[in-house]
Design a protein around this motif. Structure first.
Motif, mmCIF file in Angstrom:
data_model
loop_
_atom_site.group_PDB
_atom_site.id
_atom_site.type_symbol
_atom_site.label_atom_id
_atom_site.label_comp_id
_atom_site.label_asym_id
_atom_site.label_seq_id
_atom_site.Cartn_x
_atom_site.Cartn_y
_atom_site.Cartn_z
ATOM 1 N N PHE A 1 0.882 -1.170 0.000
ATOM 2 C CA PHE A 1 0.000 0.000 0.000
ATOM 3 C C PHE A 1 0.918 1.218 0.000
ATOM 4 O O PHE A 1 1.818 1.309 0.831
ATOM 5 C CB PHE A 1 -0.879 -0.047 1.254
ATOM 6 C CG PHE A 1 -1.853 1.090 1.440
ATOM 7 C CD1 PHE A 1 -2.404 1.767 0.359
ATOM 8 C CD2 PHE A 1 -2.250 1.469 2.719
ATOM 9 C CE1 PHE A 1 -3.306 2.797 0.549
ATOM 10 C CE2 PHE A 1 -3.156 2.503 2.923
ATOM 11 C CZ PHE A 1 -3.682 3.165 1.829
ATOM 12 N N ALA B 1 -2.292 -3.193 -8.614
ATOM 13 C CA ALA B 1 -3.599 -3.630 -9.112
ATOM 14 C C ALA B 1 -4.556 -2.443 -9.264
ATOM 15 O O ALA B 1 -5.209 -2.292 -10.293
ATOM 16 C CB ALA B 1 -4.192 -4.665 -8.175
ATOM 17 N N TYR B 2 -4.643 -1.609 -8.235
ATOM 18 C CA TYR B 2 -5.619 -0.519 -8.222
ATOM 19 C C TYR B 2 -4.970 0.767 -7.748
ATOM 20 O O TYR B 2 -4.167 0.761 -6.817
ATOM 21 C CB TYR B 2 -6.783 -0.861 -7.286
ATOM 22 C CG TYR B 2 -7.477 -2.154 -7.636
ATOM 23 C CD1 TYR B 2 -8.290 -2.237 -8.765
ATOM 24 C CD2 TYR B 2 -7.314 -3.282 -6.846
ATOM 25 C CE1 TYR B 2 -8.931 -3.422 -9.090
ATOM 26 C CE2 TYR B 2 -7.949 -4.477 -7.169
ATOM 27 C CZ TYR B 2 -8.754 -4.539 -8.296
ATOM 28 O OH TYR B 2 -9.382 -5.713 -8.615
ATOM 29 N N LEU B 3 -5.349 1.847 -8.395
ATOM 30 C CA LEU B 3 -4.876 3.174 -7.999
ATOM 31 C C LEU B 3 -6.054 4.062 -7.629
ATOM 32 O O LEU B 3 -7.137 3.959 -8.205
ATOM 33 C CB LEU B 3 -4.133 3.877 -9.148
ATOM 34 C CG LEU B 3 -2.763 3.388 -9.592
ATOM 35 C CD1 LEU B 3 -2.169 4.403 -10.581
ATOM 36 C CD2 LEU B 3 -1.824 3.175 -8.429
ATOM 37 N N SER B 4 -5.808 4.980 -6.712
ATOM 38 C CA SER B 4 -6.709 6.105 -6.478
ATOM 39 C C SER B 4 -6.082 7.343 -7.100
ATOM 40 O O SER B 4 -4.879 7.375 -7.356
ATOM 41 C CB SER B 4 -6.909 6.327 -4.980
ATOM 42 O OG SER B 4 -5.685 6.733 -4.389
ATOM 43 N N ALA C 1 -1.761 4.453 -17.027
ATOM 44 C CA ALA C 1 -2.379 3.350 -16.280
ATOM 45 C C ALA C 1 -2.562 2.130 -17.173
ATOM 46 O O ALA C 1 -2.293 0.993 -16.761
ATOM 47 C CB ALA C 1 -3.727 3.795 -15.696
ATOM 48 N N ARG D 1 -5.591 -0.261 -12.730
ATOM 49 C CA ARG D 1 -6.871 0.424 -12.900
ATOM 50 C C ARG D 1 -7.032 1.539 -11.879
ATOM 51 O O ARG D 1 -6.810 1.334 -10.683
ATOM 52 C CB ARG D 1 -8.026 -0.564 -12.744
ATOM 53 C CG ARG D 1 -8.125 -1.566 -13.894
ATOM 54 C CD ARG D 1 -9.167 -2.621 -13.595
ATOM 55 N NE ARG D 1 -10.496 -2.056 -13.547
ATOM 56 C CZ ARG D 1 -11.526 -2.609 -12.910
ATOM 57 N NH1 ARG D 1 -11.370 -3.745 -12.257
ATOM 58 N NH2 ARG D 1 -12.714 -2.039 -12.936
ATOM 59 N N VAL D 2 -7.433 2.716 -12.382
ATOM 60 C CA VAL D 2 -7.774 3.825 -11.498
ATOM 61 C C VAL D 2 -9.230 3.621 -11.090
ATOM 62 O O VAL D 2 -10.117 3.663 -11.939
ATOM 63 C CB VAL D 2 -7.600 5.181 -12.208
ATOM 64 C CG1 VAL D 2 -7.950 6.328 -11.267
ATOM 65 C CG2 VAL D 2 -6.177 5.333 -12.738
ATOM 66 N N VAL D 3 -9.469 3.360 -9.815
ATOM 67 C CA VAL D 3 -10.811 2.932 -9.412
ATOM 68 C C VAL D 3 -11.537 3.910 -8.499
ATOM 69 O O VAL D 3 -12.741 3.765 -8.263
ATOM 70 C CB VAL D 3 -10.780 1.545 -8.725
ATOM 71 C CG1 VAL D 3 -10.386 0.469 -9.732
ATOM 72 C CG2 VAL D 3 -9.858 1.543 -7.521
ATOM 73 N N THR D 4 -10.831 4.888 -7.957
ATOM 74 C CA THR D 4 -11.502 5.818 -7.043
ATOM 75 C C THR D 4 -10.784 7.153 -7.111
ATOM 76 O O THR D 4 -9.577 7.198 -7.349
ATOM 77 C CB THR D 4 -11.552 5.261 -5.608
ATOM 78 O OG1 THR D 4 -12.293 6.141 -4.771
ATOM 79 C CG2 THR D 4 -10.173 5.037 -5.024
ATOM 80 N N SER E 1 -2.590 6.858 -4.749
ATOM 81 C CA SER E 1 -2.258 5.786 -3.824
ATOM 82 C C SER E 1 -2.542 4.493 -4.559
ATOM 83 O O SER E 1 -3.317 4.479 -5.516
ATOM 84 C CB SER E 1 -3.100 5.878 -2.550
ATOM 85 O OG SER E 1 -2.891 7.128 -1.916
ATOM 86 N N GLY E 2 -1.891 3.438 -4.144
ATOM 87 C CA GLY E 2 -2.058 2.183 -4.856
ATOM 88 C C GLY E 2 -1.975 0.985 -3.936
ATOM 89 O O GLY E 2 -1.378 1.053 -2.857
ATOM 90 N N ILE E 3 -2.612 -0.091 -4.382
ATOM 91 C CA ILE E 3 -2.504 -1.356 -3.667
ATOM 92 C C ILE E 3 -2.186 -2.467 -4.666
ATOM 93 O O ILE E 3 -2.556 -2.410 -5.835
ATOM 94 C CB ILE E 3 -3.784 -1.699 -2.857
ATOM 95 C CG1 ILE E 3 -5.042 -1.606 -3.723
ATOM 96 C CG2 ILE E 3 -3.915 -0.800 -1.655
ATOM 97 C CD1 ILE E 3 -6.328 -2.010 -2.978
ATOM 98 N N GLY E 4 -1.460 -3.458 -4.180
ATOM 99 C CA GLY E 4 -1.103 -4.609 -5.006
ATOM 100 C C GLY E 4 -0.762 -5.790 -4.118
ATOM 101 O O GLY E 4 -0.423 -5.620 -2.948
#
Lengths: 355, 355
Positions: free
Chosen positions: B71, B108-111, B136, B142-145, B164-167
């Motif tokens: 994170f 995996a996912y970015l804000s 991206a 993927r930008v999700v939020t 911010s990102g998580i993976g």
């Protein structure tokens, strides 16, 4: 609580003002209303384009490693940094914790990105960090990763903070406006309009007989209490920028239901009502930072309301309306005089930089 | 590549400048060097206090729902918004993707949190969003939020972005400086100093015979290729603010090992070396946005280097040094003339607002 026809100063909100007629960003694009939505839908999302997720909502629900997570981000640019009842540090924690809670997730981890303006006192940075830490402890969330940037004097405003957060969504919880159906009961967790009036009075150095303090609070525990009654809540929303009116309109639009609000049932503290009257504000459009609105299936409504009232942050919870098949996508208030009025989506900002 | 004693303009970095003597934030607090560390360690972390995690690293490793996640967060305040080889949008995606990759996680996912300054052209916002979206897609994230705030003219600088990102971190991967031991091989994935010089030349309107373009790139694929050789890499770091010197010093300090760098082995493109000489910069201290430094157990070094060279983003990878038991916590460069010099942690900023 208000009548738009008697408030000529509010009429400008309802003018159409599409993004295409505004080649530059104006303050209203940050207000959380229709102009914000236009900016996102007409500029940001088409730019992002392609397989990037279509809806940039406040909190995304994602799968990762077999877990169902809520992931959310918010930047905080409130002015002033400290105000009655809270600070930018409290907002930065509680804002993101609450966005996660609205997905049913208990916030687990937060990030913290600081943008500091050259020349700000280190003592101020320290006080902001202390507020962040205290709010994180109160909310039971850990700040685990951070970043600090510095910009030249005249390119910031002391401290801007971004927090992002992640949390687990319990099995069986599926909160989204598409699940709202006619007959749902609409309730709020307490008095509305408090945060915005607290900020405004501090900023404009207004003094009322009773000091109005922000309601800024972390709602994770309250949502847990509600979900312990039933996982079958339909949607939760924390009515921040744009106030209760914006949240109700978003939910009405996304669900295709009409929403009817009993204006007299909406709890507005007397000092807030008085301040709003003086300032020409409508409490329905004023930001809250420690309240939620819930759309609950009728069979669970009494039990959920009781669970809210039993929680310290929901002691003034109240049923304020219901969803109907009439006027789909529209929010209508029944006034105290027996009439009805449309509660529009706000257009731009009523109070800029409220969070 | 440089000799501090011959660069009086660099000497100011090495002066002790504890936070307690500076009651206000200065640009150097954002430089990624010793002053940034002091700000975090003496002001931010004590403020956060209590059970909040002690180390605010660029990327946190957390457990959630049985998954081991990285994170990370970064705010981007680069000036200008567009520069040769990239833009704030590219940096915002790649910076966070790379922070996650340095934990071994594939993003995996970015804000995406935008702070827009009143008055900026919507067309600029659109171009930034397009750059974000393209980056991206290139990085497979993927930008999700998202979140958008607007501040008054004179309180921002066009666009600031937080991502911010998580993976997910694969099983068996455990990248952290504490795992570094004497005898580790130190390698970089390619030429250093490029991003900083590209920004500086654009900002100062300098023209060189060969245009120098930022190396801004997402390193997730390169890290995957390295981990496919062995999960037993010790530590990875992307040398952004503070450059390679800051990354090596952080790892030396955290591991307790000494680091010896063969100065001539560090790849610096001739145009970058020339520009640095002209600008009075040391490439070891200049930011990179598409490079990594790896500390690898000796038995895996050849195979890992080969995997890097086989990847488009590692074709110029090189072994630049090793870890030793001598001078624990210190970085020393062997110069081309057979001498040695200490490569200090930079103090403040060489090039402000580089990312």
């Amino acid at each position: 609580m208000s009548d738009t026809t008697a408030r000529p100063d509010l009429l400008s909100w309802t003018c159409p003002a599409p993004v295409r007629d505004r080649p530059r960003v104006v303050m209203g694009h940050g207000g959380g209303g229709a102009m914000s939505a236009e900016l996102i839908e007409q500029i940001v999302l088409p730019g992002l384009g392609g397989p990037v997720q279509a809806a940039l909502t406040d909190s995304a629900v994602v799968e990762l490693g077999g877990a169902r997570l809520a992931f959310s981000t918010d930047s905080f640019v409130v002015r002033p940094l400290f105000f009655p009842g809270g600070s930018i540090g409290d907002l930065a924690v509680n804002g993101t914790v609450n966005d996660l809670a609205m997905s049913g997730a208990r916030a687990a981890y937060l990030s913290c990105g600081l943008i500091l303006e050259e020349g700000i006192e280190l003592d101020t940075v320290s006080r902001v960090a202390e507020a962040l830490g205290a709010a994180a402890r109160a909310a039971g969330v850990r700040v685990v990763t951070g970043d600090t940037k510095v910009v030249e004097a005249g390119h910031g405003d002391g401290v801007y903070i971004n927090t992002s957060g992640i949390g687990l969504i319990p099995a069986g919880v599926d909160l989204r406006p598409e699940r709202v159906t006619p007959g749902d009961v609409v309730m709020v967790s307490g008095a509305i309009g408090v945060h915005g009036v607290a900020i405004m009075s501090e900023r404009e150095n207004l003094r009322f007989e009773v000091e109005i303090e922000s309601d800024c609070a972390a709602l994770g525990g309250l949502v847990d209490a509600m979900l312990s009654v039933t996982s079958d809540l339909h949607v939760l929303r924390d009515p921040t920028r744009g106030g209760l009116a914006a949240s109700l309109n978003e939910i009405a639009a996304a669900s295709g239901c009409g929403v009817v609000v009993q204006e007299r049932a909406v709890p507005v503290p007397q000092p807030v009502a008085g301040a709003c009257a003086m300032l020409g504000l409508d409490p329905m459009y004023v930001a809250n930072e420690g309240k939620l609105v819930a759309f609950v299936p009728r069979e669970h409504a009494d039990a959920v309301l009781a669970a809210m009232k039993a929680h310290p942050l929901g002691s003034e919870a109240a049923v304020i309306g219901e969803t109907v098949t009439d006027h789909p996508g529209m929010v209508v208030a029944r006034t105290g005089l027996g009439g009805t009025r449309v509660v529009d989506m706000p257009m731009g900002e009523q109070l800029p930089r409220i969070c």
